[in-house]
Design a protein around this motif. Structure first.
Motif, short mmCIF file in Angstrom:
data_model
loop_
_atom_site.label_atom_id
_atom_site.label_comp_id
_atom_site.label_asym_id
_atom_site.label_seq_id
_atom_site.Cartn_x
_atom_site.Cartn_y
_atom_site.Cartn_z
N GLY A 18 -3.21 4.26 -11.97
CA GLY A 18 -3.04 2.91 -12.49
C GLY A 18 -3.83 2.65 -13.76
O GLY A 18 -4.09 1.50 -14.11
N HIS A 19 -4.20 3.71 -14.48
CA HIS A 19 -5.03 3.51 -15.67
C HIS A 19 -4.28 2.81 -16.80
O HIS A 19 -4.91 2.26 -17.71
CB HIS A 19 -5.61 4.84 -16.14
CG HIS A 19 -7.08 4.96 -15.83
ND1 HIS A 19 -7.56 4.83 -14.55
CD2 HIS A 19 -8.16 5.16 -16.63
CE1 HIS A 19 -8.88 4.96 -14.57
NE2 HIS A 19 -9.27 5.16 -15.81
N ALA A 20 -2.97 2.85 -16.76
CA ALA A 20 -2.21 2.09 -17.75
C ALA A 20 -2.47 0.60 -17.60
O ALA A 20 -2.39 -0.15 -18.58
CB ALA A 20 -0.72 2.38 -17.62
N GLY A 21 -2.81 0.15 -16.39
CA GLY A 21 -3.14 -1.26 -16.18
C GLY A 21 -4.43 -1.65 -16.87
O GLY A 21 -4.51 -2.70 -17.52
N PHE A 22 -5.47 -0.82 -16.75
CA PHE A 22 -6.72 -1.08 -17.48
C PHE A 22 -6.49 -1.01 -18.98
O PHE A 22 -7.05 -1.80 -19.75
CB PHE A 22 -7.79 -0.05 -17.08
CG PHE A 22 -8.10 -0.02 -15.61
CD1 PHE A 22 -8.44 -1.17 -14.93
CD2 PHE A 22 -8.05 1.17 -14.91
CE1 PHE A 22 -8.74 -1.14 -13.57
CE2 PHE A 22 -8.35 1.21 -13.56
CZ PHE A 22 -8.69 0.05 -12.89
N ALA A 28 -2.60 2.83 -3.96
CA ALA A 28 -3.31 1.59 -4.28
C ALA A 28 -3.47 1.41 -5.78
O ALA A 28 -3.22 0.33 -6.34
CB ALA A 28 -4.66 1.56 -3.59
N THR A 29 -3.89 2.47 -6.47
CA THR A 29 -4.06 2.37 -7.92
C THR A 29 -2.72 2.25 -8.63
O THR A 29 -2.60 1.56 -9.65
CB THR A 29 -4.82 3.60 -8.45
OG1 THR A 29 -4.13 4.80 -8.07
CG2 THR A 29 -6.23 3.64 -7.89
N LEU A 30 -1.70 2.92 -8.10
CA LEU A 30 -0.36 2.79 -8.67
C LEU A 30 0.12 1.35 -8.58
O LEU A 30 0.66 0.79 -9.55
CB LEU A 30 0.61 3.72 -7.93
CG LEU A 30 2.09 3.58 -8.28
CD1 LEU A 30 2.33 3.89 -9.74
CD2 LEU A 30 2.92 4.51 -7.39
N GLY A 31 -0.08 0.73 -7.42
CA GLY A 31 0.31 -0.67 -7.26
C GLY A 31 -0.43 -1.59 -8.22
O GLY A 31 0.14 -2.54 -8.77
N PHE A 32 -1.71 -1.31 -8.45
CA PHE A 32 -2.48 -2.11 -9.41
C PHE A 32 -1.88 -2.01 -10.81
O PHE A 32 -1.69 -3.02 -11.50
CB PHE A 32 -3.93 -1.65 -9.42
CG PHE A 32 -4.71 -2.16 -10.60
CD1 PHE A 32 -5.21 -3.45 -10.60
CD2 PHE A 32 -4.93 -1.35 -11.71
CE1 PHE A 32 -5.91 -3.93 -11.70
CE2 PHE A 32 -5.64 -1.81 -12.80
CZ PHE A 32 -6.12 -3.12 -12.80
N GLY A 33 -1.60 -0.78 -11.24
CA GLY A 33 -1.05 -0.59 -12.58
C GLY A 33 0.27 -1.30 -12.78
O GLY A 33 0.51 -1.91 -13.84
N GLN A 69 3.82 -4.78 -25.95
CA GLN A 69 4.62 -5.49 -24.96
C GLN A 69 4.40 -4.83 -23.60
O GLN A 69 3.98 -3.66 -23.54
CB GLN A 69 6.10 -5.48 -25.32
CG GLN A 69 6.69 -4.11 -25.56
CD GLN A 69 8.13 -4.17 -26.01
OE1 GLN A 69 8.72 -5.24 -26.12
NE2 GLN A 69 8.72 -3.01 -26.28
N PRO A 70 4.64 -5.54 -22.50
CA PRO A 70 4.30 -5.01 -21.16
C PRO A 70 4.95 -3.67 -20.84
O PRO A 70 4.33 -2.82 -20.19
CB PRO A 70 4.80 -6.11 -20.22
CG PRO A 70 4.76 -7.36 -21.04
CD PRO A 70 5.12 -6.94 -22.43
N ASP A 71 6.19 -3.46 -21.30
CA ASP A 71 6.88 -2.22 -20.96
C ASP A 71 6.23 -0.98 -21.56
O ASP A 71 6.50 0.14 -21.12
CB ASP A 71 8.34 -2.30 -21.43
CG ASP A 71 9.14 -3.34 -20.65
OD1 ASP A 71 8.70 -3.70 -19.54
OD2 ASP A 71 10.18 -3.80 -21.16
N THR A 72 5.38 -1.19 -22.56
CA THR A 72 4.68 -0.05 -23.16
C THR A 72 3.74 0.61 -22.16
O THR A 72 3.56 1.83 -22.17
CB THR A 72 3.88 -0.51 -24.39
OG1 THR A 72 4.76 -1.17 -25.30
CG2 THR A 72 3.20 0.67 -25.09
N PHE A 73 3.14 -0.20 -21.28
CA PHE A 73 2.10 0.29 -20.37
C PHE A 73 2.71 0.55 -18.99
O PHE A 73 2.46 -0.17 -18.02
CB PHE A 73 0.97 -0.74 -20.29
CG PHE A 73 0.48 -1.17 -21.64
CD1 PHE A 73 -0.45 -0.42 -22.33
CD2 PHE A 73 0.98 -2.32 -22.25
CE1 PHE A 73 -0.90 -0.80 -23.58
CE2 PHE A 73 0.54 -2.72 -23.50
CZ PHE A 73 -0.40 -1.95 -24.18
N ASN A 74 3.51 1.58 -18.92
CA ASN A 74 4.26 1.86 -17.69
C ASN A 74 3.63 3.00 -16.90
O ASN A 74 2.57 3.53 -17.26
CB ASN A 74 5.73 2.18 -18.04
CG ASN A 74 5.83 3.25 -19.11
OD1 ASN A 74 4.96 4.11 -19.23
ND2 ASN A 74 6.88 3.18 -19.91
#
Length: 358
Positions: free
Chosen positions: A75-79, A131-136, A247-252
């Motif tokens: 989920g590091h794309a979320g951070f 869990a981390t995938l869900g966060f991202g 844009q949000p789709d960049t951080f997938n």
């Protein structure tokens, strides 16, 4: 084991004159690179170098979590997204200076990492991955609903201004990004020489044994997530100014997988390996996006796709290449590029010793 080594000798940046020589060569090359690219290559390569610097920071942070502490993250794309949007919003909408805004955004990502690290205390392996995938995935969905951040339309980053300096071109941004990437490498290297770094490694090797020896698992596991997220937020803040528009789709999910691939290919637990993996895969990613423009190879792939597949699928070839690289690394060199370097150095050292004895 040399018991007479002290802490200052352990953290010394140079251990030999040869190290000083190669550092001077590397530093000179990095300093002259924008001039060389502008006059003899293409200015596009300066943009590639900026992307590499950003990914080096993110890869080093993820390596501290996965390679040094043994905690998996998808989920590091979320951070990364939190840092990018926070920096762009603080500088563009609130008029905050760039450097304070960048540190605030990175701290916000670190806070999110700390909060995500709390459930990690009871999760391991695939459960922690989910869990981390869900966060991202959740972070990008939330950002896409916030109108203040541009929702699905995205957000423009303002000009990058530091005091009296307005960094408009890629060449001007290059030195800032390269300096921050170097600082991130130095910080991570010194961190792993401290008590915190040794606690991370103890948890990676065996959290039960580490707890028995007095390592507080709650503190150090959440700290590992926070530090790793801080690096990702810092990289994300810089990335917003590399692109100029986010844009949000960049951080997938693919971005998170890309970060993980960088440290696996480079070598888990190695800072130099994380840097090498980030350099290699970033360059491959940007090159293979325009693979049809590559001489000979592009024409062959175009002909092959038109004959047997679909020409629209050529744009996905980088994922085939990345997957193949990871499979080959796992089969033949689990330590990654860092392992190849260790084997090469050991070979030449042994050959040199044989030559002196002979």
């Amino acid at each position: 084991m040399d018991m007479e080594r002290d802490h200052y000798e352990d953290v010394a940046f140079f251990t030999s004159r040869l190290g000083v020589f190669w550092f001077v060569i590397l530093a000179s090359g990095l300093l002259l690179f924008p001039f060389i690219a502008s006059n003899y290559l293409k200015t596009y390569y300066i943009y590639v170098a900026n992307c590499i610097a950003v990914n080096v920071i993110a890869a080093i942070g993820l390596n501290l979590l996965v390679g040094c502490t043994g905690q998996i993250s998808l989920g590091h794309a979320g951070f990364f997204a939190a840092g990018a949007y926070a920096t762009a919003a603080l500088t563009g909408k609130l008029g905050a200076p760039f450097l304070p805004a960048l540190l605030i955004a990175a701290s916000l990502s670190a806070l999110l990492g700390f909060l995500l690290g709390l459930p990690a205390l009871r999760l391991e392996g695939p459960y922690l991955s989910i869990a981390t995938l869900g966060f991202g995935l959740t972070i990008t969905q939330i950002i896409g609903k916030i109108q203040y951040l541009g929702a699905r339309q995205g957000l423009h980053a303002p000009d990058l201004v530091i005091g009296p300096f307005n960094l408009n071109s890629d060449a001007e941004k290059y030195y800032l990004f390269a300096a921050m990437a170097f600082a991130a490498c130095l910080f991570a290297r010194n961190l792993m020489k401290t008590r915190v770094g040794r606690a991370f490694i103890a948890i990676r090797d065996s959290d039960v044994a580490a707890s028995t020896m007095g390592v507080n698992l709650m503190i150090y596991k959440t700290l590992a997530f926070a530090v790793s997220a801080f690096f990702a937020g810092l990289a994300g803040g810089l990335y917003a100014f590399v692109l100029g528009y986010i844009q949000p789709d960049t951080f997938n999910l693919l971005m998170s997988i890309m970060f993980l691939a960088m440290i696996v290919v480079g070598g888990l637990g190695s800072i130099s390996g994380a840097v090498a993996g980030a350099v290699l895969l970033t360059w491959l990613d940007l090159t293979l996006r325009n693979v049809l423009d590559v001489p000979v190879l592009g024409d062959w792939l175009k002909s092959l796709s038109q004959s047997y597949f679909s020409i629209t699928g050529v744009s996905n070839i980088q994922y085939i290449v990345f997957g193949s690289i990871m499979v080959l690394i796992m089969l033949f060199e689990p330590l990654g590029l860092h392992g190849i370097w260790l084997r090469t150095r050991q070979y030449w050292k042994a050959r040199s010793d044989r030559g002196r004895r002979g």
